[in-house]
Design an enzyme around this catalytic site. Structure first.
Site, PDB file in Angstrom:
ATOM      1  N   HIS A  18      -6.426  -5.431 -14.857  1.00  0.00           N
ATOM      2  CA  HIS A  18      -7.733  -4.990 -14.351  1.00  0.00           C
ATOM      3  C   HIS A  18      -7.538  -4.340 -12.977  1.00  0.00           C
ATOM      4  O   HIS A  18      -6.623  -4.694 -12.237  1.00  0.00           O
ATOM      5  CB  HIS A  18      -8.673  -6.204 -14.258  1.00  0.00           C
ATOM      6  N   GLU A  60     -11.694   2.274 -16.961  1.00  0.00           N
ATOM      7  CA  GLU A  60     -12.696   1.917 -15.943  1.00  0.00           C
ATOM      8  C   GLU A  60     -12.359   2.602 -14.614  1.00  0.00           C
ATOM      9  O   GLU A  60     -11.496   2.110 -13.883  1.00  0.00           O
ATOM     10  CB  GLU A  60     -12.675   0.409 -15.682  1.00  0.00           C
ATOM     11  N   GLY A 100     -20.135   0.151 -14.301  1.00  0.00           N
ATOM     12  CA  GLY A 100     -21.533   0.537 -14.127  1.00  0.00           C
ATOM     13  C   GLY A 100     -22.386   0.479 -15.384  1.00  0.00           C
ATOM     14  O   GLY A 100     -23.544   0.884 -15.362  1.00  0.00           O
TER      15      GLY A 100
HETATM   16  O1  G3P Z   1     -14.241  -5.491 -16.146  1.00  0.00           O
HETATM   17  C1  G3P Z   1     -15.516  -4.968 -16.065  1.00  0.00           C
HETATM   18  C2  G3P Z   1     -15.726  -4.142 -14.891  1.00  0.00           C
HETATM   19  O2  G3P Z   1     -14.753  -3.989 -13.959  1.00  0.00           O
HETATM   20  C3  G3P Z   1     -16.934  -3.359 -14.753  1.00  0.00           C
HETATM   21  O3  G3P Z   1     -17.709  -4.019 -13.828  1.00  0.00           O
HETATM   22  O4  G3P Z   1     -19.783  -4.637 -12.758  1.00  0.00           O
HETATM   23  O5  G3P Z   1     -19.278  -2.240 -13.172  1.00  0.00           O
HETATM   24  O6  G3P Z   1     -19.848  -3.725 -15.079  1.00  0.00           O
HETATM   25  P1  G3P Z   1     -19.249  -3.629 -13.686  1.00  0.00           P
END
Ligand code: G3P
EC number: 5.3.1.1
Length: 222
Positions: free
Chosen positions: A93, A141, A181
């Site tokens: 991650h 991501e 997001g």
């Molecule tokens: O692992 C999920 C992530 O990093 C996304 O986080 O809070 O943007 O949904 P978020």
């Protein structure tokens, strides 16, 4: 295309810690049963056993080290998380970055213990490299959008479609998730329309006042 796969990463959010981890998992289970959509949760390591014992749904670890039994103080051992009830793990991650060699070792450990694997990546080239290692999933991501409330599927659609294309060329058996997001029904819909097979998300659900209602909104356009 079939139903999407939704993975909810609890990170270290207070709302998803301890008993909160169980309550959010229960909401996920209810929505999953009502919709037929597979929803997995990734609580903190210390909550894997608690969640897996109390709620019947797929539990993932947030991390796994590429080590075996032995002298590895402070490491995350595949057999331990498997015995705690995990069925899979996130690897690399953006908030828990690994070197390429470490990613490969973690993936090897996941395979050795029969754990499903999701390698997280931050752009198209790293997604392609991760796919070449042969995980079950890659999850693209862009770090700058994580926790921003600005959905990757709308702010940077090219990184999602580019990842989908790159992975299809390298190994079509690897499935592509996207994240950062994502919180609303239209964010998930856009992610699926770009060719991803699901989403990895966190704050929009874990920090919601009513996680069940937030999940229901997330899946409403599937
Ligand atoms: O692992 C999920 C992530 O990093 C996304 O986080 O809070 O943007 O949904 P978020």
């Amino acid at each position: 295309m079939g139903l999407p796969f939704i993975v909810l990463n609890y990170k270290t959010y207070l709302q998803g810690t301890g008993q909160g981890a169980v309550e959010i998992a229960k909401a996920c289970k209810t929505v999953s049963e009502e919709s037929g959509i597979e929803i997995a949760v990734a609580p903190q390591l210390s909550d894997i056993y608690r969640v897996a014992s109390e709620v019947e749904l797929p539990v993932f670890s947030q991390h796994l080290d590429g080590i075996g039994a032995g002298s590895f103080t402070g490491h995350v051992f595949g057999k331990a998380i498997k015995e705690a009830g995990a069925v899979g793990t996130l690897i690399n991650h953006s908030e828990r970055r690994l070197t390429l060699a470490e990613i490969e070792a973690s993936l090897k450990a996941a395979k050795e213990f029969g754990l499903r694997s999701i390698i997280c990546t931050n752009n198209v080239p790293t997604t392609a490299a991760a796919a070449a290692l042969g995980p079950d999933y890659v999850a693209i991501e862009p770090p700058e959008l994580i926790g921003s409330g600005i959905p990757v599927s709308k702010a940077d659609p090219e990184v999602v479609s580019g990842s989908v294309e790159a992975v299809a060329k390298i190994d079509p058996s690897v499935k592509v998730l996207c994240g950062a997001g994502i919180s609303k029904g239209e964010d998930l819909r856009a992610a699926l329309d770009l060719g991803s097979q699901g989403v990895l998300l966190a704050s929009g659900i874990v920090k919601a006042t009513d996680p069940k209602a937030a999940l229901e909104d997330l899946i409403r356009l599937v």
